[in-house]
Write an enzyme that holds these catalytic residues in place. Structure first.
Site, PDB file in Angstrom:
ATOM      1  N   THR A 343       0.829  -1.177   0.000  1.00  0.00           N
ATOM      2  CA  THR A 343       0.000   0.000   0.000  1.00  0.00           C
ATOM      3  C   THR A 343       0.874   1.241   0.000  1.00  0.00           C
ATOM      4  O   THR A 343       2.050   1.165   0.315  1.00  0.00           O
ATOM      5  CB  THR A 343      -0.848  -0.025   1.308  1.00  0.00           C
ATOM      6  N   GLY A 425       1.196  -1.648   5.093  1.00  0.00           N
ATOM      7  CA  GLY A 425       1.673  -2.766   5.887  1.00  0.00           C
ATOM      8  C   GLY A 425       0.663  -3.799   6.313  1.00  0.00           C
ATOM      9  O   GLY A 425       0.899  -4.499   7.290  1.00  0.00           O
TER      10      GLY A 425
END
Length: 529
Positions: A343, A425
């Site tokens: 991301t 994460g």
């Protein structure tokens, strides 16, 4: 005395070229939303293993004196995406055309945010200007980062035979090397088309027809009708009060609920001296994380399919029960929920004090691995998180939104400060948010050290399957030993381990001055003026 980074605007992103693109928009008179779109588009080019316009996104929007708003830009499974499509399989493949089974919602989120910008924030910059940096880097080239080179090498076995991947992300069949100039000319043309025709073209115009044809040719089950049906949504943000201020995050299908629950539970049990820098504080935060993840995995799915109002799960009675379940001395058993994803998070504060916390993703590194040859769009694989078994919380159904680890964060503190923060994460996102917030608000850190200090991470993250409690090696040996004695399965990892996420944070003080912190684990930067 904290350094004054600026008074007229500040940005933070996990790549310095994206930060510069956002700052350029602020200098041109753009607002926080316009700068965020510029950064998001640039990241889609220069950080292509982490994000892209073939993925999803979520936003928080703050303006002084107004209610916090959010944007859900999550795409749903296509109308033809049914369990029988995967007959003979136990789960949806992580890679390939059958993994490209949900609509990419990111660009619709840009469009809705820019509509909001023009209506409420006086936005006036044309989309072609906002996308200028992204288009330039796609066509003229950008330097390959260590992160891109490493992730391409590590995942090549899964990706090199996927449609369009090698021609986009390898150099004549060889791996890209750090510092090499890399171009994505087809993606540049697509961004230029969006700049001319607008974001709607991605879903209901010439570009949509091109994308649908390319998806079909690659073997994806998505259709033009699926693209036509997609709309981003403007919604109230989830809110939770803790000692010191109000926390905000994203409602389902995002796991933002878990991010709020961790801090809400920790706030109820924390004692003087606890923080993510010592054994007692880390233990308490890890145990709060377990309780929050149990609630998340019991309830969070497509909001249309949820049986409870997410806000009700933040009620005092729920928080009290979760806090009572936390063992203060020993580690509790952990069922190790499964998640993954990679991301990019970014934040902006403009001269009027308006702010954006935004996160966008293609899920795994390079998503499904399918790159559409004419448009250059790398499509996400977020839909591989669906369950093929019927009657489950996240069972695959046509038109259903997948569960998302993505969640942007923001906090309005009682003393008038505004904290904009977030990270990539997977499972680690809520945990890193808890570390950054608790360090900055309760732990005596400035915003830079709150992001850069050693971090912990329970369970699986975006890079691997491990379910241990990971601690960066900068923690003291006696702290690591103490957590092991409490029963935590500790794994010591690198000093600045990328698995801990690429975090960032900005603070606006009541006087108007701005400060920020970027993550030394990323290629990012804070930029301000």
């Amino acid at each position: 005395m904290h350094p004054i980074l600026g008074t007229r605007g500040a940005v933070v992103a996990p790549h310095s070229l994206a930060s510069q693109a956002g700052l350029d928009i602020l200098r041109d008179g753009g607002n926080a939303i316009e700068a965020t779109v510029a950064m998001a588009a640039t990241l889609a080019v220069v950080y292509p293993h982490m994000t892209g316009i073939g993925g999803d996104g979520f936003w928080l929007l703050h303006a002084p004196g107004e209610a916090m708003q959010s944007i859900d830009a999550c795409g749903a499974a296509g109308a033809q995406v049914r369990p029988e499509l995967y007959a003979g399989l136990d789960s949806i493949p992580w890679r390939g055309p059958l993994a490209a089974n949900t609509v990419a919602g990111t660009v619709a989120g840009w469009g809705l945010a820019l509509d909001y910008s023009r209506l409420r924030w006086g936005g006036r910059l044309p989309l072609s200007r906002i996308l200028e940096s992204a288009i330039h880097y796609a066509k003229e080239g950008f330097p390959v980062t260590h992160s891109q080179a490493t992730n391409t090498r590590n995942k090549l076995g899964e990706l090199e035979h996927q449609p369009g991947f090698a021609s986009s992300f390898l150099r004549n069949g060889t791996l890209p090397e750090y510092g090499n100039l890399h171009r994505l000319p087809q993606l540049g043309d697509t961004l230029a088309q969006l700049g001319k025709a607008g974001t709607e073209d991605f879903y209901r115009g010439d570009l949509a027809r091109q994308l649908a044809a390319e998806l079909a040719a690659a073997g994806s089950p998505l259709t033009l009708a699926d693209l036509n049906a997609h709309q981003a949504k403007l919604l109230p943000a989830l809110e939770l009060r803790v000692r010191g201020g109000a926390l905000y995050n994203m409602a389902p299908p995002s796991q933002g609920l878990a991010s709020l629950l961790i801090l809400g539970v920790y706030d109820r049990i924390r004692q003087a001296g606890w923080n993510p820098d010592n054994e007692a504080g880390i233990h308490a935060l890890v145990e709060a994380t377990k309780q929050a993840f149990l609630v998340r995995d019991r309830h969070v799915t497509d909001p249309a399919a949820m049986q409870v109002d997410p806000a009700s799960l933040l009620a005092d009675s729920t928080l009290a029960a979760l806090a009572a379940a936390v063992p203060l001395e020993q580690a509790s058993p952990w069922p190790a929920p499964v998640s993954d994803g990679d991301t990019t998070w970014m934040g902006v504060i403009d001269r009027e004090g308006r702010a954006v916390s935004m996160i966008q993703s293609i899920y795994f590194e390079f998503g499904s691995g399918v790159v559409l040859p004419g448009s250059g769009v790398c499509w996400q694989n977020r839909g591989c998180s669906f369950d093929l078994r019927p009657g489950r919380l996240r069972s695959l159904e046509p038109g259903r939104k997948p569960f998302h680890t993505l969640n942007p964060a923001m906090a309005r503190l009682d003393d008038g400060r505004l904290l904009v923060y977030g990270t990539m994460g997977g499972e680690g996102q809520p945990q890193t948010q808890a570390a950054v917030f608790s360090r900055y608000v309760w732990g005596g850190h400035d915003v830079r050290s709150a992001v850069a200090a050693p971090r912990w991470l329970l369970g699986r993250t975006w890079a691997e399957q491990s379910t241990t409690l990971k601690l960066e090696s900068r923690y003291a040996p006696e702290l690591i030993a103490g957590l092991r004695q409490r029963g935590h399965p500790v794994e010591v990892v690198a000093d600045f381990d990328e698995r801990m996420g690429h975090a960032g944070a900005l603070v606006r003080h009541p006087s108007g001055w701005l400060e920020g912190g970027e993550d030394p684990r990323s290629d990012g930067a804070v930029a301000a003026w």
